[in-house]
Enzyme design. Sequence first.
Site, mmCIF file in Angstrom:
data_model
loop_
_atom_site.group_PDB
_atom_site.id
_atom_site.type_symbol
_atom_site.label_atom_id
_atom_site.label_comp_id
_atom_site.label_asym_id
_atom_site.label_seq_id
_atom_site.Cartn_x
_atom_site.Cartn_y
_atom_site.Cartn_z
ATOM 1 N N ARG A 97 -5.216 -7.081 -9.429
ATOM 2 C CA ARG A 97 -4.026 -7.073 -8.608
ATOM 3 C C ARG A 97 -3.400 -8.721 -9.190
ATOM 4 O O ARG A 97 -4.125 -9.631 -8.921
ATOM 5 C CB ARG A 97 -4.009 -7.179 -7.326
ATOM 6 C CG ARG A 97 -2.769 -7.569 -6.442
ATOM 7 C CD ARG A 97 -2.817 -7.320 -4.958
ATOM 8 N NE ARG A 97 -2.917 -5.798 -4.506
ATOM 9 C CZ ARG A 97 -2.553 -5.137 -3.285
ATOM 10 N NH1 ARG A 97 -2.428 -6.004 -2.292
ATOM 11 N NH2 ARG A 97 -2.452 -4.079 -3.392
ATOM 12 N N ASP A 138 8.904 1.459 2.107
ATOM 13 C CA ASP A 138 7.932 0.447 1.695
ATOM 14 C C ASP A 138 8.678 -0.828 2.297
ATOM 15 O O ASP A 138 9.916 -0.702 2.684
ATOM 16 C CB ASP A 138 7.598 0.146 0.329
ATOM 17 C CG ASP A 138 6.675 -0.768 0.008
ATOM 18 O OD1 ASP A 138 5.897 -1.203 1.023
ATOM 19 O OD2 ASP A 138 6.699 -1.403 -1.061
ATOM 20 N N ARG A 141 -6.842 6.201 0.144
ATOM 21 C CA ARG A 141 -6.975 5.153 -1.159
ATOM 22 C C ARG A 141 -8.382 5.344 -1.489
ATOM 23 O O ARG A 141 -8.693 5.075 -2.753
ATOM 24 C CB ARG A 141 -6.653 3.813 -0.468
ATOM 25 C CG ARG A 141 -5.121 3.634 -0.436
ATOM 26 C CD ARG A 141 -4.192 3.673 -1.700
ATOM 27 N NE ARG A 141 -4.781 3.000 -2.559
ATOM 28 C CZ ARG A 141 -4.363 1.763 -2.754
ATOM 29 N NH1 ARG A 141 -3.367 1.225 -1.888
ATOM 30 N NH2 ARG A 141 -4.611 0.772 -3.585
ATOM 31 N N HIS A 186 2.381 0.209 -8.768
ATOM 32 C CA HIS A 186 1.385 0.342 -8.017
ATOM 33 C C HIS A 186 0.513 1.642 -8.201
ATOM 34 O O HIS A 186 0.580 2.688 -6.989
ATOM 35 C CB HIS A 186 1.630 0.002 -6.523
ATOM 36 C CG HIS A 186 0.729 -0.263 -5.472
ATOM 37 N ND1 HIS A 186 -0.608 -0.385 -5.796
ATOM 38 C CD2 HIS A 186 0.644 -0.636 -4.183
ATOM 39 C CE1 HIS A 186 -1.473 -0.674 -4.946
ATOM 40 N NE2 HIS A 186 -0.975 -0.672 -4.076
ATOM 41 N N CYS A 206 3.185 2.840 2.287
ATOM 42 C CA CYS A 206 2.122 2.397 1.686
ATOM 43 C C CYS A 206 1.244 1.244 2.537
ATOM 44 O O CYS A 206 0.012 1.301 2.398
ATOM 45 C CB CYS A 206 2.294 1.933 0.534
ATOM 46 S SG CYS A 206 3.304 0.435 0.409
ATOM 47 N N GLN A 263 -1.932 3.365 -5.431
ATOM 48 C CA GLN A 263 -1.327 3.801 -4.367
ATOM 49 C C GLN A 263 -0.684 5.143 -4.213
ATOM 50 O O GLN A 263 -0.941 6.225 -3.492
ATOM 51 C CB GLN A 263 -0.082 2.918 -3.907
ATOM 52 C CG GLN A 263 0.565 3.200 -2.540
ATOM 53 C CD GLN A 263 -0.125 3.120 -1.192
ATOM 54 O OE1 GLN A 263 -0.875 2.069 -1.064
ATOM 55 N NE2 GLN A 263 -0.296 4.074 -0.491
#
Length: 307
Positions: free
Chosen positions: A104, A226, A295, A131, A267, A134
């Site tokens: 990340r 988001d 996830r 991402h 998310c 996700q």
Amino acid sequence: MKGNHLLSLADFSREQIMLMLDTAADLKRQRYRSVHGTSLSGKSIGMIFEKPSTRTRVSFEVAIHELEGYPLFLSSQELQLSRGEPIKDTARVLSRYLHGIVIRARSHGDVVELANNSTIPVINALTPKFHPCQILADLLTIREKLNELEGLKLAYIGDGNNVCHSLMVGAATMGLEVVVACPESYQPDPGITRVAQERAKEALAKVEVTQDVKEASKDADVLYTDVFTSMGQEDEKAQRLEAFLPEYQINADLLKQASPHAIVMHCLPAHRDEEITDEVIEGPHSVVWDQAENRLHTEKAVLALLL
Ligand code: CP
Ligand code: NVA
């Protein structure tokens, strides 16, 4: 897929993404029977995090553990990277020890550079641009809740950010109709929108970007949002709230525009009463906790298939 990096879903075909989802669904069923795979036995995976994380960090670490691999959490502050060691040197050294790297990062370019200099798979665990991990969990969740992907209408309401980019590409590849509603200055990257539109054409679907929230959410099967202010954008918070509120909030009124069986996704982490109201995220249409759980299963599938 063995040996591939996962930097963007645009690097994977519809069939490959379907295999990731099917593998995740199998691993999820196996977990409930307490039979874990052993695909990572004898393998060590480094996890470099330059930004905070709850879901990604914990789901990857548990996924590696349950597949009998060894996870090494590497805070970027504790690596020589923080003292200026070049990314390409870090990549070459870590490739001699590890079997995969989850990262990340604050810069997407850094992740690309890491991948270009690594001889082991590099998995993007969020950059400001994408991402992908996700969105694999999101697609699995949509398929579980609505029994299909192709032909569904997904409305993303909010900031044209990393999650929006990966969602456009991933959902269009799988044949969903994607309508993104954002204020004019916060639309997704036009180059990524074009890639998503090309993907959509192949899948006989479509991707559209609008400022019209009502049009986007009308009869939608999935409403997705988001945060308005992503990690690293904290200084812009006041101006962003002004641009997004009240129009781009998922609330009970907006939900009425969507299909009666619509699911609401986020998310996470969520900022209640900014991009989504407490009433909606806690309400019967919300699937955010299953989305977060998934996830773990999709992370396992990615690791098992790439490593
Ligand atoms: N959704 C997500 O990536 O959450 P974290 O930032 O907690 O990992
Ligand atoms: N867009 C958000 C996603 C967090 C999981 C961010 O980048 O901060």
